[in-house]
Design an enzyme around this catalytic site. Sequence first.
Site, mmCIF file in Angstrom:
data_model
loop_
_atom_site.group_PDB
_atom_site.id
_atom_site.type_symbol
_atom_site.label_atom_id
_atom_site.label_comp_id
_atom_site.label_asym_id
_atom_site.label_seq_id
_atom_site.Cartn_x
_atom_site.Cartn_y
_atom_site.Cartn_z
ATOM 1 N N HIS A 11 28.934 37.114 10.704
ATOM 2 C CA HIS A 11 28.517 36.798 12.066
ATOM 3 C C HIS A 11 29.586 37.260 13.060
ATOM 4 O O HIS A 11 30.743 36.855 12.978
ATOM 5 C CB HIS A 11 28.318 35.282 12.182
ATOM 6 C CG HIS A 11 27.694 34.809 13.446
ATOM 7 N ND1 HIS A 11 26.332 34.833 13.659
ATOM 8 C CD2 HIS A 11 28.238 34.288 14.575
ATOM 9 C CE1 HIS A 11 26.065 34.338 14.856
ATOM 10 N NE2 HIS A 11 27.202 34.006 15.437
ATOM 11 N N MET B 118 31.688 37.775 23.122
ATOM 12 C CA MET B 118 31.777 36.956 24.337
ATOM 13 C C MET B 118 32.361 37.779 25.476
ATOM 14 O O MET B 118 33.292 38.564 25.270
ATOM 15 C CB MET B 118 32.660 35.728 24.086
ATOM 16 C CG MET B 118 32.221 34.865 22.926
ATOM 17 S SD MET B 118 33.303 33.419 22.733
ATOM 18 C CE MET B 118 32.709 32.766 21.172
ATOM 19 N N HIS C 187 25.901 38.297 17.545
ATOM 20 C CA HIS C 187 25.483 37.263 18.498
ATOM 21 C C HIS C 187 26.077 37.605 19.864
ATOM 22 O O HIS C 187 27.277 37.465 20.078
ATOM 23 C CB HIS C 187 25.985 35.913 17.974
ATOM 24 C CG HIS C 187 25.679 34.755 18.853
ATOM 25 N ND1 HIS C 187 26.269 33.522 18.656
ATOM 26 C CD2 HIS C 187 24.854 34.610 19.919
ATOM 27 C CE1 HIS C 187 25.817 32.678 19.575
ATOM 28 N NE2 HIS C 187 24.970 33.322 20.353
ATOM 29 N N MET D 257 26.853 36.711 23.255
ATOM 30 C CA MET D 257 27.039 35.654 24.246
ATOM 31 C C MET D 257 27.538 36.308 25.524
ATOM 32 O O MET D 257 28.673 36.110 25.963
ATOM 33 C CB MET D 257 28.031 34.604 23.722
ATOM 34 C CG MET D 257 27.436 33.718 22.651
ATOM 35 S SD MET D 257 28.644 32.582 21.941
ATOM 36 C CE MET D 257 29.237 33.585 20.582
ATOM 37 N N MET E 138 21.777 26.830 18.718
ATOM 38 C CA MET E 138 23.175 26.473 18.926
ATOM 39 C C MET E 138 23.320 24.956 18.797
ATOM 40 O O MET E 138 22.656 24.200 19.514
ATOM 41 C CB MET E 138 23.649 26.928 20.307
ATOM 42 C CG MET E 138 23.775 28.430 20.481
ATOM 43 S SD MET E 138 24.932 29.212 19.336
ATOM 44 C CE MET E 138 26.458 28.360 19.736
ATOM 45 N N GLY F 295 30.927 29.373 23.122
ATOM 46 C CA GLY F 295 32.135 29.826 23.798
ATOM 47 C C GLY F 295 33.432 29.545 23.082
ATOM 48 O O GLY F 295 34.428 30.215 23.310
ATOM 49 N N ASP G 186 24.261 27.464 14.394
ATOM 50 C CA ASP G 186 25.649 27.845 14.656
ATOM 51 C C ASP G 186 26.341 26.744 15.445
ATOM 52 O O ASP G 186 25.911 26.395 16.544
ATOM 53 C CB ASP G 186 25.666 29.154 15.443
ATOM 54 C CG ASP G 186 27.068 29.678 15.722
ATOM 55 O OD1 ASP G 186 28.044 29.051 15.279
ATOM 56 O OD2 ASP G 186 27.182 30.728 16.390
ATOM 57 N N GLY G 187 27.437 26.213 14.878
ATOM 58 C CA GLY G 187 28.256 25.236 15.583
ATOM 59 C C GLY G 187 28.480 23.966 14.798
ATOM 60 O O GLY G 187 27.550 23.204 14.569
ATOM 61 N N GLY H 181 32.460 28.890 11.003
ATOM 62 C CA GLY H 181 33.707 29.554 11.358
ATOM 63 C C GLY H 181 34.907 28.870 10.746
ATOM 64 O O GLY H 181 35.333 29.183 9.631
#
Length: 217
Positions: A31, A35, A64, A66, A135, A140, A173-174, A195
């Site tokens: 992934h 950003m 992804h 962002m 999400m 961020g 994700d998150g 992550g």
Amino acid sequence: MILSPSLLSSDYGRLADELAALEDAGLSWVHWDVMDGMFVPNITLGAPIIKKLRKASGLFFDVHLMVQAPERYIADFADAGADMLVVHAEATNHLERTLSEIRRMGVQCGVALNPHTPLCVLEYVLDQLDMVLIMSVNPGFGGQKFIPFTMRKIEELSAMITARGLKTLIQVDGGVDPENTPELVRRGADVLVSGSAFFGHPPYRQRHDAFQAAAAR
């Protein structure tokens, strides 16, 4: 369950080595968190880095975006070798046009929804999507805690996909870790992004196995 480790938590000084280590550990996806400092406050990497590393990796590049107005960069990231481009519904004024452009470039497409964004924004584009990214933190930054109400959102999206007879993947994700993986999979998640809960617990093969064992539960 497909595990897609987020390079946001990897060693940026050794990205080629990190990609090779993921392949050696049996991973098939990776992934990329892109950003721009506008849609989200952080700034990470861009298409040139992905293009350079594409030559060194056989992993599925799950990119992804962002970024504000992602339609400006579709061609760049497609040319860089992205296998999947995911754009935020909140970041573009013309979502259908953006998705059509991704498909025209021969890349799989997905839509990401921030925690507060309702599923109804997908009503007329769901049939076009290879994946929806839910999400489970505000985008961020890495290392955030999972937002509990997104569990219900995952389950409702899964029901929507089933009702339409689609094969659209659900990505989360998150704040994803082996502890909440069983419930995420039960609710309908197909692809999990992790992550710090992945890269912070080497060796990678052992950590991958821990996520897969949790999913099997």
